[in-house]
Design a protein around this motif. Structure first.
Motif: not given
Length: 296
Positions: A193-221
């Motif tokens: 859907r994102l690619e078909r309609d040229a949409l983007a997902v904007l996301a934020y986290r803090f560097e040391g957030d263990v509840h939303c760690p860097a690994a989760r953003f890597s998984a999203y990518r």
């Protein structure tokens, strides 16, 4: 670069805590009871222009969440703020917030402990997006999810009405910090859907957030490719005096747009808020450019 005022506010340690009341009456919103598929929720609605659905974080529509919704409203939107859990407009104690979290995790609507996959509440939110588009017109609907509801804004992309998803520190799945809260086929549908309609997902986290760690953003990518624009703020940018639940239970910089936002000139969290508002304006108004090149 931070201004002297911003640094003085940070040094005081309680600048943000003193700016909001413990109880927000939400009397500048119209409270509506909306039902889809047998699920009824109170939704606070206010504003004019295209619709943006602001999903509260744990433990509910706290004053900081309502403040963010008002910023969205002031940016030229009709805000839909659904009450999904907790007491509306109240700064909960740490003990009350923990109880809200526990009850929500085991509820049939959220199924937060049942692993990844379809949740009844996301179907309800997609229906809300359809109704919001019918009521407000415009090119589509924005969705801002936070913490427990962060990934819900992404799941809502499966509804064609949603064209501007924002994920603030998405924290599900609870048991797998390096994964995302979608089954592989759902992730593939979202990416298509994102690619078909040229949409983007904007996301934020803090560097040391263990509840939303860097690994989760890597998984999203990995799942979404270049359509995912994840941004990380330094822990030093967080409000040092958040409400009790965030201070005593969360314990790390976490809520970029609400509890840990420092509303002062030159602050990274305020800049993140402004980026979100420009992103929504770009997608839903179409006449206001969004400058970062990474947003497609």
């Amino acid at each position: 670069m931070q201004t002297n005022d911003a640094m003085d506010a940070r040094a005081s340690g309680d600048a943000e805590a003193s700016t909001l009341p413990a109880v927000d009456p939400l009397d500048d919103f119209h409270a509506r009871e909306i039902t889809f598929d047998g699920i009824s929720k109170r939704v606070f609605v206010s504003g004019h222009g295209p619709a943006v659905i602001v999903l509260p974080e744990m433990p509910g529509i706290a004053p900081e969440v309502a403040r963010f919704a008002r910023w969205v409203r002031a940016a030229g939107f009709t805000v839909y703020l659904p009450s999904l859990f907790g007491r509306d407009g109240v700064t909960a104690s740490a003990a009350e917030a923990v109880e809200v979290f526990r009850k929500t995790c085991v509820s049939m609507e959220f199924r937060a402990l049942a692993g990844r996959g379809e949740r009844p509440i996301t179907r309800w939110l997609r229906a809300l997006a359809r109704q919001a588009l019918a009521e407000c017109a415009g090119p589509g609907v924005g969705a801002v999810g936070m913490c427990f509801t962060g990934n819900f804004a992404l799941s809502m992309v499966l509804e064609p009405a949603v064209i501007a998803p924002v994920l603030a520190q998405p924290s599900l799945p609870l048991e797998a910090p390096s994964e995302i809260d979608l089954l592989p086929d759902e992730a593939a549908q979202v990416r298509a859907r994102l690619e078909r309609d040229a949409l983007a997902v904007l996301a934020y986290r803090f560097e040391g957030d263990v509840h939303c760690p860097a690994a989760r953003f890597s998984a999203y990518r990995r799942a979404l490719g270049e359509r995912f624009d994840g941004r990380t703020l330094p822990d030093s940018a967080a409000n040092p005096a958040p409400p009790p639940f965030f201070r005593e239970v969360v314990r790390v910089p976490h809520s970029v747009l609400t509890a840990h936002l420092v509303d002062a000139e030159g602050e990274p969290t305020r800049a993140a808020r402004d980026e979100v508002l420009r992103f929504l304006q770009h997608r839903l108004h179409g006449d206001r450019p969004f400058s970062p090149e990474s947003i497609l």
